[in-house]
Scaffold this active site. Structure first.
Site, PDB file in Angstrom:
ATOM      1  N   TRP A 158       0.820  -1.339  -0.001  1.00 45.52           N
ATOM      2  CA  TRP A 158       0.066  -0.089  -0.170  1.00 45.52           C
ATOM      3  C   TRP A 158       0.793   1.288   0.034  1.00 45.52           C
ATOM      4  O   TRP A 158       0.135   2.442  -0.098  1.00 45.52           O
ATOM      5  CB  TRP A 158      -0.867   0.061   1.361  1.00 45.52           C
ATOM      6  CG  TRP A 158      -0.090  -0.226   2.443  1.00 45.52           C
ATOM      7  CD1 TRP A 158      -0.127  -1.611   3.275  1.00 45.52           C
ATOM      8  CD2 TRP A 158       0.392   0.800   3.477  1.00 45.52           C
ATOM      9  NE1 TRP A 158       0.611  -1.534   4.269  1.00 45.52           N
ATOM     10  CE2 TRP A 158       1.155  -0.068   4.460  1.00 45.52           C
ATOM     11  CE3 TRP A 158       0.872   2.152   3.204  1.00 45.52           C
ATOM     12  CZ2 TRP A 158       1.808   0.411   5.282  1.00 45.52           C
ATOM     13  CZ3 TRP A 158       1.866   2.718   4.212  1.00 45.52           C
ATOM     14  CH2 TRP A 158       2.258   1.775   5.372  1.00 45.52           C
ATOM     15  N   ARG A 167       6.475  -0.756 -11.392  1.00 43.75           N
ATOM     16  CA  ARG A 167       7.653  -1.247 -11.334  1.00 43.75           C
ATOM     17  C   ARG A 167       7.542  -2.896 -11.672  1.00 43.75           C
ATOM     18  O   ARG A 167       8.516  -3.509 -11.988  1.00 43.75           O
ATOM     19  CB  ARG A 167       8.250  -1.055  -9.961  1.00 43.75           C
ATOM     20  CG  ARG A 167       9.721  -1.529  -9.816  1.00 43.75           C
ATOM     21  CD  ARG A 167      10.310  -1.053  -8.720  1.00 43.75           C
ATOM     22  NE  ARG A 167      10.140  -1.600  -7.423  1.00 43.75           N
ATOM     23  CZ  ARG A 167      10.424  -1.466  -6.275  1.00 43.75           C
ATOM     24  NH1 ARG A 167      11.293  -0.203  -6.119  1.00 43.75           N
ATOM     25  NH2 ARG A 167      10.291  -2.160  -5.134  1.00 43.75           N
ATOM     26  N   LYS A 182      -2.545  -7.848  -7.984  1.00 46.34           N
ATOM     27  CA  LYS A 182      -3.705  -7.832  -6.901  1.00 46.34           C
ATOM     28  C   LYS A 182      -2.883  -6.643  -5.898  1.00 46.34           C
ATOM     29  O   LYS A 182      -1.808  -6.802  -5.248  1.00 46.34           O
ATOM     30  CB  LYS A 182      -3.451  -8.944  -5.924  1.00 46.34           C
ATOM     31  CG  LYS A 182      -4.553  -8.833  -4.831  1.00 46.34           C
ATOM     32  CD  LYS A 182      -4.326  -9.970  -3.863  1.00 46.34           C
ATOM     33  CE  LYS A 182      -3.434  -9.272  -2.779  1.00 46.34           C
ATOM     34  NZ  LYS A 182      -3.680  -8.121  -1.997  1.00 46.34           N
ATOM     35  N   GLY A 236       6.202  -6.614  -0.172  1.00 45.91           N
ATOM     36  CA  GLY A 236       5.598  -6.193   0.967  1.00 45.91           C
ATOM     37  C   GLY A 236       6.464  -6.702   2.243  1.00 45.91           C
ATOM     38  O   GLY A 236       7.604  -6.831   2.180  1.00 45.91           O
ATOM     39  N   GLU A 258      10.437  -8.427  -2.688  1.00 40.00           N
ATOM     40  CA  GLU A 258      11.245  -7.222  -2.274  1.00 40.00           C
ATOM     41  C   GLU A 258      10.586  -7.063  -0.861  1.00 40.00           C
ATOM     42  O   GLU A 258       9.345  -6.780  -0.683  1.00 40.00           O
ATOM     43  CB  GLU A 258      10.855  -6.080  -3.212  1.00 40.00           C
ATOM     44  CG  GLU A 258      11.123  -6.116  -4.651  1.00 40.00           C
ATOM     45  CD  GLU A 258      12.538  -5.667  -4.706  1.00 40.00           C
ATOM     46  OE1 GLU A 258      13.089  -5.640  -3.628  1.00 40.00           O
ATOM     47  OE2 GLU A 258      13.258  -5.651  -5.771  1.00 40.00           O
ATOM     48  N   CYS A 292      10.189   0.709   2.706  1.00 33.22           N
ATOM     49  CA  CYS A 292      11.147  -0.351   3.172  1.00 33.22           C
ATOM     50  C   CYS A 292      12.584   0.322   2.886  1.00 33.22           C
ATOM     51  O   CYS A 292      13.381  -0.311   3.556  1.00 33.22           O
ATOM     52  CB  CYS A 292      10.921  -1.547   2.029  1.00 33.22           C
ATOM     53  SG  CYS A 292      11.029  -1.239   0.576  1.00 33.22           S
ATOM     54  N   GLU A 389      11.337  -2.972  11.503  1.00 38.56           N
ATOM     55  CA  GLU A 389      10.965  -1.892  10.653  1.00 38.56           C
ATOM     56  C   GLU A 389      10.009  -1.022  11.375  1.00 38.56           C
ATOM     57  O   GLU A 389       8.707  -1.216  11.611  1.00 38.56           O
ATOM     58  CB  GLU A 389      10.383  -2.374   9.311  1.00 38.56           C
ATOM     59  CG  GLU A 389      10.545  -1.778   8.246  1.00 38.56           C
ATOM     60  CD  GLU A 389      10.305  -2.652   6.892  1.00 38.56           C
ATOM     61  OE1 GLU A 389       9.521  -3.656   7.202  1.00 38.56           O
ATOM     62  OE2 GLU A 389      10.677  -1.960   5.729  1.00 38.56           O
TER      63      GLU A 389
HETATM   64  P1  ADP Z   1       2.307  -4.632   4.742  1.00 37.90           P
HETATM   65  O1  ADP Z   1       2.771  -4.956   6.129  1.00 37.90           O
HETATM   66  O2  ADP Z   1       3.252  -3.456   4.067  1.00 37.90           O
HETATM   67  O3  ADP Z   1       0.946  -4.413   4.663  1.00 37.90           O
HETATM   68  P2  ADP Z   1       1.885  -7.244   3.607  1.00 37.90           P
HETATM   69  O4  ADP Z   1       3.091  -7.923   3.282  1.00 37.90           O
HETATM   70  O5  ADP Z   1       0.919  -7.558   4.786  1.00 37.90           O
HETATM   71  O6  ADP Z   1       2.712  -5.800   3.867  1.00 37.90           O
HETATM   72  O7  ADP Z   1       1.144  -6.853   2.486  1.00 37.90           O
HETATM   73  C1  ADP Z   1       1.593  -6.527   1.038  1.00 37.90           C
HETATM   74  C2  ADP Z   1       0.585  -7.168  -0.021  1.00 37.90           C
HETATM   75  O8  ADP Z   1       0.686  -8.722   0.241  1.00 37.90           O
HETATM   76  C3  ADP Z   1      -0.725  -6.633   0.205  1.00 37.90           C
HETATM   77  O9  ADP Z   1      -1.112  -6.685  -1.298  1.00 37.90           O
HETATM   78  C4  ADP Z   1      -1.565  -8.022   0.899  1.00 37.90           C
HETATM   79  O10 ADP Z   1      -2.701  -7.787   0.475  1.00 37.90           O
HETATM   80  C5  ADP Z   1      -0.724  -8.874   0.445  1.00 37.90           C
HETATM   81  N1  ADP Z   1      -0.696 -10.393   1.176  1.00 37.90           N
HETATM   82  C6  ADP Z   1      -0.818 -10.199   2.602  1.00 37.90           C
HETATM   83  N2  ADP Z   1      -1.021 -11.396   2.882  1.00 37.90           N
HETATM   84  C7  ADP Z   1      -1.019 -12.334   1.932  1.00 37.90           C
HETATM   85  C8  ADP Z   1      -1.155 -13.631   1.669  1.00 37.90           C
HETATM   86  N3  ADP Z   1      -1.038 -14.596   2.804  1.00 37.90           N
HETATM   87  N4  ADP Z   1      -1.364 -14.266   0.384  1.00 37.90           N
HETATM   88  C9  ADP Z   1      -1.014 -13.226  -0.649  1.00 37.90           C
HETATM   89  N5  ADP Z   1      -1.050 -11.903  -0.511  1.00 37.90           N
HETATM   90  C10 ADP Z   1      -0.952 -11.527   0.815  1.00 37.90           C
END
Ligand code: ADP
Length: 488
Positions: A158, A167, A182, A236, A258, A292, A389
């Protein structure tokens, strides 16, 4: 400037599958909030696993013809998207401010940065090269060529709603891959609006498909397990990245990850302190600290630490907090109340362990999820803030005694995304390049991101590189061919 209401009315709220905007089969929806006010900005479709499967079907159906498209045609589509993005730059900037919270001026910067991936990979599309030559024995000819990996699944976070999408989408398309993307459920509007831009730029049906969902795991799992998928690119958190790598292993997918960072920002006693403070403000407060690449640990030589802390505190105390749409604001809201809780817990833990609070340190009493820009000095070893972080506007300062101590402290983390080093000594700077275990380094600068650069980390910060000459290879498979010596 377009009004917020008019802009939101233009943003699609349905799923983009096979070139059509469709309702979710779940019948459910997601409310997207403004983190500065908690108000609902838009209500969008909440994809089910069946919608995810339909999106993958569409990407698979389009793969062969997209891969067969002339590289120039793929490049020109990306270039048209780049041009359209310039025309709609103000709209994209405002949309990102609304759903993510960053100040409009920074969002405008992200439009520039995110747009550059379209231009860069539009140019790279025609530069996918191979090699041809004799084998060492001289008995044959070796050909090496690069072919698109195939349908790719892109999962974005987000914090940079546009740049994280471009990217990944731009190199995938340049390489000849079709995608399902997604976006994060917290900031999906920018990706939906970008899909509309791609449609306007002439995107063929099924080449890019967008699914938005509140059940990421349930919708992503079957896509990742489908043998027709060939690539997973994720940005993420490290725990989610690790879980996705495990799922990807069953399908032996190519992956780009990443993940998190814990960037050290090292200031030597010979540094230009003015430049170090300027760099620190950028490295820390860009994107409200929600990057990040954000400097997470300021590691400052003991002889200049007080001076550095005084100067940065002066700058931080002057930062204006507010909704990103307001004039002069440089600290918008954090993404949600959970992010505020996390920043507050890290600051409280550091103070309990003896850190000095020089400014900030509190939640802001207003609607939305705001946390004061904060400076902590004398942070004790073992404090959570040095290990985790922060993802918020908090400067955390520790001191070091000599170069060896600085390197040990900087490398004392499981992460390895980026480091920042400020020194006027060239040889010392070069030693740091080799001594610090990070995929990227800012040497006397506070921001490293660039579409022309290979962005990525080592250790728990990830696998693969995005951007630069390397970025397109994340979406290309190497094929090697041997033929007999044509003269034999
Ligand atoms: P942040 O801590 O920055 O929110 P996340 O790793 O939780 O990062 O989320 C990054 C992306 O991964 C978002 O698009 C989130 O919806 C997605 N996401 C989180 N959990 C899962 C999962 N188990 N499987 C697939 N996508 C996921």
């Amino acid at each position: 400037m377009i009004s917020e209401i008019d802009l939101l009315a233009k943003v699609p709220t349905r799923l983009f599958i096979g070139g059509d905007w469709v309702e979710s089969t779940s019948g459910r929806s997601i409310d997207v909030h403004d983190p500065a006010t908690d108000a609902v900005l838009a209500t969008i479709a909440d994809a089910s696993p069946a919608d995810g499967a339909a999106a993958l079907d569409a990407a698979v159906a389009a793969q062969e013809s997209w891969a067969a498209t002339a590289p120039r045609v793929r490049g020109e589509l990306l270039r048209r998207a780049f041009d359209l993005l310039q025309e709609r730059a103000d709209e994209f900037a405002l949309l990102m401010t609304l759903e993510m919270g960053k100040p409009v001026a920074e969002a405008r910067g992200e439009v520039t940065y995110g747009g550059e991936f379209l231009r860069w990979f539009g140019e790279e599309a025609v530069r996918i090269q191979g090699r041809y030559g004799k084998n060492p024995e001289g008995t044959g000819r070796m050909i090496v060529t690069h072919l698109p990996v195939g349908p790719s699944f892109l999962i974005t976070p987000w914090n940079f709603p546009l740049a994280m999408a471009t990217r990944k989408i731009a190199p995938a398309l340049a390489a000849g891959c079709t995608v399902v993307i997604k976006p994060a459920e917290l900031t999906p509007l920018t990706t939906l609006y970008f899909a509309k831009l791609l449609e306007d730029a002439g995107l063929p049906k099924g080449v890019v498909n967008v699914i938005t969902t509140s059940t990421s795991k349930e919708v992503s799992g079957p896509i990742i397990a489908d043998p027709r998928l060939r690539k997973l690119s994720f940005t993420g958190s490290t725990p989610v990245g690790v879980a996705l790598l495990k799922q990807a292993a069953d399908n032996v997918l190519r992956t780009s990850m990443e993940l998190g960072g814990n960037a050290p920002f090292v200031v030597f006693e010979d540094a230009d302190l003015d430049k170090a403070v300027d760099g620190a403000m950028l490295a820390k407060f860009r994107n409200i600290g929600e990057a990040c690449t954000a400097a997470n640990r300021f590691i400052v030589h003991e002889s200049v630490a007080d001076e550095f802390a005084t100067r940065i505190t002066e700058r931080v105390s002057a930062l204006k907090i507010g909704r990103g749409t307001e004039d002069g604001v440089s600290i918008g809201p954090l993404i949600n109340s959970g992010a505020v809780d996390k920043a507050a817990a890290l600051v409280d833990d550091a103070v309990e362990r003896g850190a000095t609070l020089l400014t900030g340190g509190s939640r802001v009493d207003r609607a939305g999820s705001f946390y004061e820009p904060t400076v902590l000095s004398g942070v004790a070893a073992g404090s959570d803030i040095l290990r985790e972080e922060i993802f918020g506007p908090v400067v955390s300062i520790v001191t070091f005694t000599d170069e060896k101590d600085a390197v040990a402290k900087a490398n004392d983390t499981e992460y390895g995304l980026v480091s920042y080093v400020f020194t006027r000594d060239l040889a010392r700077g070069q030693r740091m390049v080799e001594a610090l275990n990070t995929g990227m380094m800012g040497l006397n600068v506070g921001v490293v991101s660039n579409a022309a650069a290979p962005f990525g980390g080592v250790k728990q910060s990830g696998i693969g590189r995005e951007g630069g000459a390397e970025g397109i290879h994340e979406y290309l498979e190497t094929k090697y061919v041997l033929t007999p010596d044509p003269f034999a």
